[in-house]
Design an enzyme around this catalytic site. Structure first.
Site, PDB file in Angstrom:
ATOM      1  N   CYS A   9       0.941  -1.121   0.060  1.00 13.16           N
ATOM      2  CA  CYS A   9       0.214   0.139   0.161  1.00 13.16           C
ATOM      3  C   CYS A   9       0.818   1.332  -0.051  1.00 13.16           C
ATOM      4  CB  CYS A   9      -1.019   0.062   1.194  1.00 13.16           C
ATOM      5  SG  CYS A   9      -0.202   0.341   2.848  1.00 13.16           S
ATOM      6  N   ARG A  15      -3.535  -0.667   5.307  1.00 13.45           N
ATOM      7  CA  ARG A  15      -4.001  -1.679   4.697  1.00 13.45           C
ATOM      8  C   ARG A  15      -3.144  -2.752   4.209  1.00 13.45           C
ATOM      9  NH1 ARG A  15      -5.442   2.069  -0.285  1.00 13.45           N
ATOM     10  NH2 ARG A  15      -3.651   3.249   0.639  1.00 13.45           N
TER      11      ARG A  15
END
Length: 201
Positions: A9, A15
């Protein structure tokens, strides 16, 4: 030989570490797989974002507190057998850095959508044709998915992305997690199926 799965990410604190941890948790029984994560503009050395870590733990992570952000390198891209980006801009950055990585690089939601629709017989045949080497058989499975990329387009391009929750409200963190979890589960199911087929070969 260990198969390397890399999640990517931006900052590597929300994430991609969540994806890394949850994939590891769901496939903890298989020592053929190794999971790691990195960021295209990583907050190198930073711990995982507190709210993201809490959500990751709620969904099965056991090592969120150990996460340390790191910058994506060309070596990581080269060494990975499968790269799962959290959004299209991460996928684009990876492929621009190493064009030949296109065949092993997907957004995680894109990958989940493709592998959920793959024909099981075609997958089995592709792996059988690759021979007996475990890494070659894994690569054949990933290449089959890459070859089907245009067959299962998303309704909206943004459906391939997991929204970035960093410094946003709690609802956005929940939305991001709700987008990521089904993709993680579908990916884990596919990887488990591939490795199970390989162990039975």
């Amino acid at each position: 030989m260990t198969i390397q799965v890399l999640t990517v990410c931006s900052g590597n604190i929300c994430r991609s570490p969540m994806a890394e941890q949850l994939l590891r948790a769901r496939l903890s029984d298989d020592d053929k797989l190794a999971f790691s994560s990195a960021g295209t503009v990583a907050l190198s050395g930073a711990p995982m974002d507190e709210r993201a870590a809490q959500l990751a733990t709620e969904h099965g992570s056991v090592d969120a507190e150990q996460q340390i952000a790191r910058e994506l390198s060309l070596e990581m891209v080269r060494d990975a057998d499968l790269i799962l980006a959290m959004a299209r801009d991460h996928r684009r950055a990876i492929v621009e850095a190493l064009p030949r990585a296109v065949r092993k690089t997907f957004t995680i939601r894109e990958f989940a959508r493709i592998v959920s629709s793959l024909n099981v017989d075609e997958l089995t045949l592709a792996m059988e044709q690759a021979g007996t080497d475990a890494s070659a058989r894994f690569e054949a499975a990933i290449q089959l998915a890459a070859g089907e990329r245009g067959m299962f387009p998303s309704d909206e391009p943004s459906d391939d992305d997991v929204v970035d929750p960093y410094r946003r409200d709690d609802a956005t963190y929940r939305t991001s997690t709700d987008q990521l979890i089904p993709a993680v589960n579908a990916t884990a199911e596919f990887l488990g199926r591939v490795l199970k087929a390989d162990s039975e070969h």
